[in-house]
Structures are given as structure tokens and as C-alpha cells.
Design an enzyme around this catalytic site. Structure first.
Site, PDB file in Angstrom:
ATOM      1  N   ASP A  50      -0.615  17.698   2.018  1.00  0.00           N
ATOM      2  CA  ASP A  50      -0.921  19.004   1.403  1.00  0.00           C
ATOM      3  C   ASP A  50       0.142  20.040   1.788  1.00  0.00           C
ATOM      4  OD1 ASP A  50      -3.211  18.111   0.173  1.00  0.00           O
ATOM      5  OD2 ASP A  50      -4.607  19.062   1.579  1.00  0.00           O
ATOM      6  N   PHE A  87      26.446  17.703 -21.117  1.00  0.00           N
ATOM      7  CA  PHE A  87      27.787  17.220 -20.758  1.00  0.00           C
ATOM      8  C   PHE A  87      28.262  16.094 -21.685  1.00  0.00           C
ATOM      9  CE2 PHE A  87      29.356  18.750 -16.498  1.00  0.00           C
ATOM     10  CZ  PHE A  87      28.389  19.709 -16.273  1.00  0.00           C
ATOM     11  N   ILE A 134      10.506   3.741   4.250  1.00  0.00           N
ATOM     12  CA  ILE A 134      10.438   4.759   5.303  1.00  0.00           C
ATOM     13  C   ILE A 134      11.743   5.552   5.359  1.00  0.00           C
ATOM     14  CG2 ILE A 134      10.054   5.179   7.760  1.00  0.00           C
ATOM     15  CD1 ILE A 134       7.589   4.122   6.086  1.00  0.00           C
ATOM     16  N   THR A 135      11.635   6.821   4.976  1.00  0.00           N
ATOM     17  CA  THR A 135      12.800   7.714   5.018  1.00  0.00           C
ATOM     18  C   THR A 135      13.177   7.976   6.471  1.00  0.00           C
ATOM     19  OG1 THR A 135      12.034   8.755   2.990  1.00  0.00           O
ATOM     20  CG2 THR A 135      13.683   9.960   4.251  1.00  0.00           C
ATOM     21  N   GLU A 151       6.451  10.901  -1.811  1.00  0.00           N
ATOM     22  CA  GLU A 151       5.374  11.828  -1.387  1.00  0.00           C
ATOM     23  C   GLU A 151       4.212  11.847  -2.386  1.00  0.00           C
ATOM     24  OE1 GLU A 151       7.314  14.372   2.018  1.00  0.00           O
ATOM     25  OE2 GLU A 151       5.523  15.007   1.006  1.00  0.00           O
ATOM     26  N   ALA A 195       0.847  -1.195   0.000  1.00  0.00           N
ATOM     27  CA  ALA A 195       0.000   0.000   0.000  1.00  0.00           C
ATOM     28  C   ALA A 195       0.884   1.247   0.000  1.00  0.00           C
ATOM     29  CB  ALA A 195      -0.944   0.007   1.208  1.00  0.00           C
ATOM     30  N   GLN A 242      23.368  27.036 -31.120  1.00  0.00           N
ATOM     31  CA  GLN A 242      21.954  27.236 -30.774  1.00  0.00           C
ATOM     32  C   GLN A 242      21.310  25.964 -30.199  1.00  0.00           C
ATOM     33  OE1 GLN A 242      19.113  28.381 -33.911  1.00  0.00           O
ATOM     34  NE2 GLN A 242      19.101  30.386 -32.951  1.00  0.00           N
TER      35      GLN A 242
HETATM   36  N1  CAA Z   1      -7.471  16.997   3.121  1.00  0.00           N
HETATM   37  C1  CAA Z   1      -8.525  16.630   3.911  1.00  0.00           C
HETATM   38  N2  CAA Z   1      -9.351  15.584   3.617  1.00  0.00           N
HETATM   39  C2  CAA Z   1      -9.112  14.906   2.489  1.00  0.00           C
HETATM   40  C3  CAA Z   1      -8.041  15.226   1.627  1.00  0.00           C
HETATM   41  C4  CAA Z   1      -7.216  16.332   1.981  1.00  0.00           C
HETATM   42  N3  CAA Z   1      -6.196  16.706   1.212  1.00  0.00           N
HETATM   43  N4  CAA Z   1      -8.018  14.362   0.583  1.00  0.00           N
HETATM   44  C5  CAA Z   1      -9.064  13.513   0.765  1.00  0.00           C
HETATM   45  N5  CAA Z   1      -9.717  13.861   1.923  1.00  0.00           N
HETATM   46  C6  CAA Z   1     -10.924  13.216   2.466  1.00  0.00           C
HETATM   47  C7  CAA Z   1     -12.039  13.133   1.432  1.00  0.00           C
HETATM   48  O1  CAA Z   1     -12.784  14.315   1.411  1.00  0.00           O
HETATM   49  C8  CAA Z   1     -12.835  11.945   1.946  1.00  0.00           C
HETATM   50  O2  CAA Z   1     -13.567  12.388   3.071  1.00  0.00           O
HETATM   51  P1  CAA Z   1     -15.028  11.782   3.477  1.00  0.00           P
HETATM   52  O3  CAA Z   1     -14.828  10.394   3.920  1.00  0.00           O
HETATM   53  O4  CAA Z   1     -15.470  12.680   4.596  1.00  0.00           O
HETATM   54  O5  CAA Z   1     -15.873  11.891   2.245  1.00  0.00           O
HETATM   55  C9  CAA Z   1     -11.734  11.011   2.468  1.00  0.00           C
HETATM   56  O6  CAA Z   1     -10.624  11.850   2.793  1.00  0.00           O
HETATM   57  C10 CAA Z   1     -11.309   9.956   1.476  1.00  0.00           C
HETATM   58  O7  CAA Z   1     -10.794  10.599   0.333  1.00  0.00           O
HETATM   59  P2  CAA Z   1     -10.697   9.882  -1.083  1.00  0.00           P
HETATM   60  O8  CAA Z   1     -12.003   9.232  -1.401  1.00  0.00           O
HETATM   61  O9  CAA Z   1     -10.176  10.879  -2.058  1.00  0.00           O
HETATM   62  O10 CAA Z   1      -9.591   8.734  -0.805  1.00  0.00           O
HETATM   63  P3  CAA Z   1      -8.930   7.649  -1.755  1.00  0.00           P
HETATM   64  O11 CAA Z   1      -8.827   6.380  -1.036  1.00  0.00           O
HETATM   65  O12 CAA Z   1      -9.605   7.654  -3.089  1.00  0.00           O
HETATM   66  O13 CAA Z   1      -7.390   8.152  -1.903  1.00  0.00           O
HETATM   67  C11 CAA Z   1      -5.455   9.350  -2.671  1.00  0.00           C
HETATM   68  C12 CAA Z   1      -6.930   9.362  -2.213  1.00  0.00           C
HETATM   69  C13 CAA Z   1      -5.279  10.778  -3.192  1.00  0.00           C
HETATM   70  C14 CAA Z   1      -5.148   8.370  -3.769  1.00  0.00           C
HETATM   71  C15 CAA Z   1      -4.542   9.095  -1.440  1.00  0.00           C
HETATM   72  O14 CAA Z   1      -4.581   7.742  -1.053  1.00  0.00           O
HETATM   73  C16 CAA Z   1      -3.080   9.517  -1.682  1.00  0.00           C
HETATM   74  O15 CAA Z   1      -2.734  10.692  -1.554  1.00  0.00           O
HETATM   75  N6  CAA Z   1      -2.200   8.563  -2.006  1.00  0.00           N
HETATM   76  C17 CAA Z   1      -0.760   8.854  -2.142  1.00  0.00           C
HETATM   77  C18 CAA Z   1      -0.041   8.549  -0.873  1.00  0.00           C
HETATM   78  C19 CAA Z   1       1.259   9.276  -0.732  1.00  0.00           C
HETATM   79  O16 CAA Z   1       1.434  10.409  -1.136  1.00  0.00           O
HETATM   80  N7  CAA Z   1       2.215   8.619  -0.091  1.00  0.00           N
HETATM   81  C20 CAA Z   1       3.480   9.236   0.182  1.00  0.00           C
HETATM   82  C21 CAA Z   1       4.107   8.620   1.388  1.00  0.00           C
HETATM   83  S1  CAA Z   1       5.179   9.711   2.233  1.00  0.00           S
HETATM   84  C22 CAA Z   1       6.646   9.674   1.437  1.00  0.00           C
HETATM   85  O17 CAA Z   1       6.799   9.206   0.352  1.00  0.00           O
HETATM   86  C23 CAA Z   1       7.693  10.429   2.150  1.00  0.00           C
HETATM   87  C24 CAA Z   1       9.096  10.149   1.917  1.00  0.00           C
HETATM   88  O18 CAA Z   1       9.562   9.044   1.801  1.00  0.00           O
HETATM   89  C25 CAA Z   1      10.018  11.276   1.911  1.00  0.00           C
END
Ligand code: CAA
Length: 379
Positions: A239, A337, A156-157, A362, A129, A278
Site C-alpha cells: 500500500d 520518432f 527478486i530485485t 509490485e 506464487a 495535427q
Molecule cells: N492491508 C491490511 N490488510 C489487508 C490488506 C491491506 N492492504 N489487503 C488484504 N488484507 C487482509 C484482509 O483484510 C484479510 O484479512 P482477514 O484474514 O483478517 O479477513 C487478509 O488480509 C487476506 O486478504 P485477501 O482475502 O484479500 O487475500 P487474497 O489471498 O485474496 O489476496 C491479493 C489478495 C490482493 C491478490 C494479494 O495476494 C496481492 O496483492 N497480490 C499481488 C502481490 C504483489 O503485489 N507482488 C509484488 C511483489 S514485490 C515486487 O514486485 C517488487 C519488485 O520487484 C520491485
């Protein structure tokens, strides 16, 4: 509209720039090669107020805005994006506490991280996941006043070096996003075992691992927010942290552009510096305009977050555009390069390897497009 920076912001940017030039850039190749973790330089960044910047002044931190953190992130990433990812991941790990922590939790955990140097991790992704947060499997079972965590996190970073994790778990897998819950988990809690450090293509200085949770007992006062709020805490965190990812990518692109301009003026072909052709000029021009556009979108999204606006779409614009730009600009830098660019003697192959990760972590850029499209269609 004002595109100027305040004196404080210019000073902050200058501090980060000097630190990147003096402390990060000179060691970047060494840590890229060895894959060791550069703890000392990260500690120095923290001492200068360049890491864990989201901790508010009330808790002893510097309390930077997202825009300010973008300004310093671009500078640090110019020096090395792997080291910068480790530095910035502290803010990613702390953000859920800043967003959803109670006053008592903030007082306890944020103050501790402002007082002493600590590394932090954000434990969201799992082997099965990554993009589908609602499908995560790490189980949190209620046992009296405690929760017992079982499962595995992946990618996990700071995973093997963190003092503190923010961990996302499910109380009920069938409930998908409504079952998620976030916890504050010290890394020395019994039952936690980090796996081996991933041998990555790029950003090799950052420590990326699997983390196993085997009957890890967490008291209820380390739960962040209410049961079932974990998904929204994760989304609200992302966000806020995607604009700095845009800044990180902008820093990589800027470095690639600067290296390319300098090289093009020196390198001769057909008796002339290649900067006179160019074909090369157009590549440099595209690199420059795209880097500037990435920076502007990044700063706009950071500004929107700081205004308290829901900035999902803008944050995804910034993350996606800037990281795609970093990939394109670094690939073109290797082209400028030529054969030299493909060797480790020159800096641009590292930039290209480092940039690739930016399109993945992210939230992959496919997920960013999904977020953008959903917001568009909702409007
Ligand atoms: N802010 C607040 N609420 C939010 C929201 C937001 N930005 N986005 C969605 N929600 C809410 C929705 O409104 C909905 O609320 P209700 O139940 O009240 O209706 C609920 O959350 C569910 O939203 P979705 O139906 O949109 O959810 P989804 O299962 O379809 O998934 C997704 C959305 C955008 C795909 C999400 O799973 C996602 O962002 N996935 C990517 C994960 C990610 O970015 N992982 C990165 C890991 S960290 C990392 O990588 C760091 C590192 O190593 C440096």
C-alpha cells in the site's frame, strides 16, 4: 486543498533532478546495454539522502514522507528507471521493518542501514506464487528458538547485490494467508544462494534473480511481528510502495513526452517540422494530459498514505493508471520518432521496454484492478 510544494520539497526535487541529469541519464544507455549493476551511482544517491528514505530521523535516516519519496522518484526515473528501481527497492525492502519491526529491531537494522550503505531486497514472489501471495511455499519450520527456511524466491530485485533481505515464508501452507511470517535475513546467512541475473527486456540495470534458501537458520529475534502476520505486513508494505511505483512510471512517461516534443520540432516531413501536423500534435497532447493525470493520482495516493488512511484503493489507482500511462506514452513516443524510434540510437525504445515492467511488478495491473474492484464492492 493546496497543490503547492514547500521550499523543502522543491529543494529535494531539485536535488533529485540534478542528480538524474548529471549522474544517471549520462550512464543509462551504457548500463542498459551491458546489464551491469551500477553500484557506485546508487551509493551516491544514498549519500545524498535519495535512497532508503523511509528510515526515520530517530534511526539516523532522512525519514521522508511517501509524498516526498514520490517527488524524488519521478525525477530519478526520468534519468533511468532501471537504476531508479534499484534505488527505490531499498525502501521496499526496509518498509516491512519500518511497519512491523519492534523498537529493538528498528534500532538495530534501520540504524545500520542509515549508517552504512546497504542494498536491500523484498523477497515475496516465488516461481509458483507471484500474484497469489497467500499461496507462497517457502517454508519456515520452528526449531527451538530458531526458524529454518527452505524454498525459492523469484524475480527478486537487488537479489544478487543485497546485504539484507526481508523474506516472507509460510509456517503452514494449508493456512494460506494466516500462516505467513516475515523475517529479516542478512544475505550472508549460510544456506542462501542467489541464482543467475535475469536477462530482462528492460530495466536491465536492475539486478533481478532467483534466491535459493537451503536450511537457512534465522533466530526468533529476526522475525517481524507475530507468527501469521506476514501477509498483512506484505499488503501494508505494498500500500505504501505502490504510489512511488506510480511516480517511477510518471518519470518514464515525462521523459518520453519531453523527447517526443523536442524531436517533433526538429524532424521534418513534407517540408515542415512534424510538430506542425495535427496528427502528431494530438498524440503529444494526449501524452501530456495523461502524464499529468498519472502524477496527480500518484501524489494524491501518497498524500493519503501519509495521512495514515488505508489507501489500498488509491494506491492501486495510482500504480495501475500511471504504469498503463507510461506504457501508452512510451509506445506513442516510438510512433512519433517513426523508424528512428525503433532503433537504439534514439532514447525512446529503451523507455518503451522499461515501461513494460511497470505493468507487471509490485502487483500486475490485473491484480491492481482486483484490489480496486474488491474495495469498491465492499463499500
Ligand atoms: N492491508 C491490511 N490488510 C489487508 C490488506 C491491506 N492492504 N489487503 C488484504 N488484507 C487482509 C484482509 O483484510 C484479510 O484479512 P482477514 O484474514 O483478517 O479477513 C487478509 O488480509 C487476506 O486478504 P485477501 O482475502 O484479500 O487475500 P487474497 O489471498 O485474496 O489476496 C491479493 C489478495 C490482493 C491478490 C494479494 O495476494 C496481492 O496483492 N497480490 C499481488 C502481490 C504483489 O503485489 N507482488 C509484488 C511483489 S514485490 C515486487 O514486485 C517488487 C519488485 O520487484 C520491485
Amino acid at each position: 486543498m493546496d497543490f503547492g510544494l514547500s521550499d523543502e520539497q522543491l529543494a529535494l526535487q531539485e536535488t533529485a533532478r540534478r542528480f538524474a541529469q548529471g549522474e544517471i541519464a549520462p550512464i543509462a544507455a551504457k548500463y542498459d546495454e551491458s546489464g551491469e549493476f551500477p553500484r557506485e551511482v546508487i551509493k551516491q544517491a544514498w549519500e545524498l539522502g535519495l535512497s532508503s528514505t523511509c528510515i526515520g530521523e530517530a534511526y539516523g535516516g532522512v525519514g521522508l514522507s511517501v509524498l516526498d519519496s514520490c517527488l524524488i522518484t519521478e525525477e530519478l526515473a526520468w534519468g533511468c528507471s532501471g537504476i531508479t528501481t534499484s534505488i527505490m527497492c531499498n525502501d521496499l525492502g526496509l518498509m516491512p521493518i519500518a511497519i512491523a519491526g519492534s523498537d529493538a529491531q528498528k534500532e538495530h537494522w534501520l540504524s545500520a542501514c542509515a549508517r552504512d550503505f546497504k542494498m536491500i531486497s523484498f523477497c515475496l514472489s516465488e516461481p509458483e506464487a507471484g500474484s497469489d501471495v497467500a499461496g507462497l511455499q517457502l517454508l519456515a519450520e520452528k526449531d527451538g528458538d530458531d526458524y529454518v527456511l527452505n524454498g525459492t524466491k523469484a524475480w527478486i530485485t537487488n537479489g544478487g547485490v543485497a546485504d539484507l533481505y526481508t523474506v516472507f515464508a509460510t509456517l503452514d501452507r494449508a493456512s494460506r494467508h494466516k500462516g505467513l511470517c516475515a523475517f529479516i535475513v542478512p544475505s550472508d546467512t549460510p544456506g542462501i544462494t542467489p541464482g543467475k541475473k535475469e536477462d530482462k527486456m528492460g530495466q536491465r540495470a536492475s539486478d533481478t534473480r532467483v534466491i535459493h534458501f537451503d536450511n537457512v537458520r534465522i533466530p526468533a529475534d529476526q522475525r517481524l511481528g507475530q507468527e501469521g502476520e506476514g501477509f498483512k505486513v506484505a499488503m501494508r508494505t505494498l500500500d505504501r510502495t505502490r504510489p512511488p511505483i506510480g511516480a517511477l512510471a510518471t518519470g518514464i512517461a515525462r521523459r518520453a513526452l519531453e523527447e517526443s516534443v523536442a524531436y517533433a520540432k526538429e524532424r521534418k516531413a513534407f517540408g515542415f517540422p512534424i510538430a506542425g501536423f495535427q496528427a502528431v500534435q494530438f498524440m503529444l497532447a494526449d501524452m501530456a494530459k495523461d502524464t499529468e493525470a498519472a502524477r496527480l493520482l500518484t501524489l494524491q495516493s501518497a498524500w493519503a498514505v501519509d495521512q495514515g488512511l488505508r489507501a489500498s484503493k488509491l494506491s492501486s489507482f495510482a500504480k495501475c493508471t500511471a504504469t498503463d500511462t507510461a506504457m501508452k506514452v512510451t509506445t506513442d513516443a516510438v510512433q512519433v520518432f517513426g523508424g528512428n524510434g525503433y532503433t537504439k540510437e534514439y532514447p525512446v525504445e529503451k523507455l518503451m521496454r522499461d515501461a513494460k515492467l511497470m505493468q507487471i511488478y509490485e502487483g500486475t495491473n490485473q491484480i491492481q484492478r482486483l484490489v480496486i474492484a474488491r474495495e469498491l464492492l465492499k463499500e
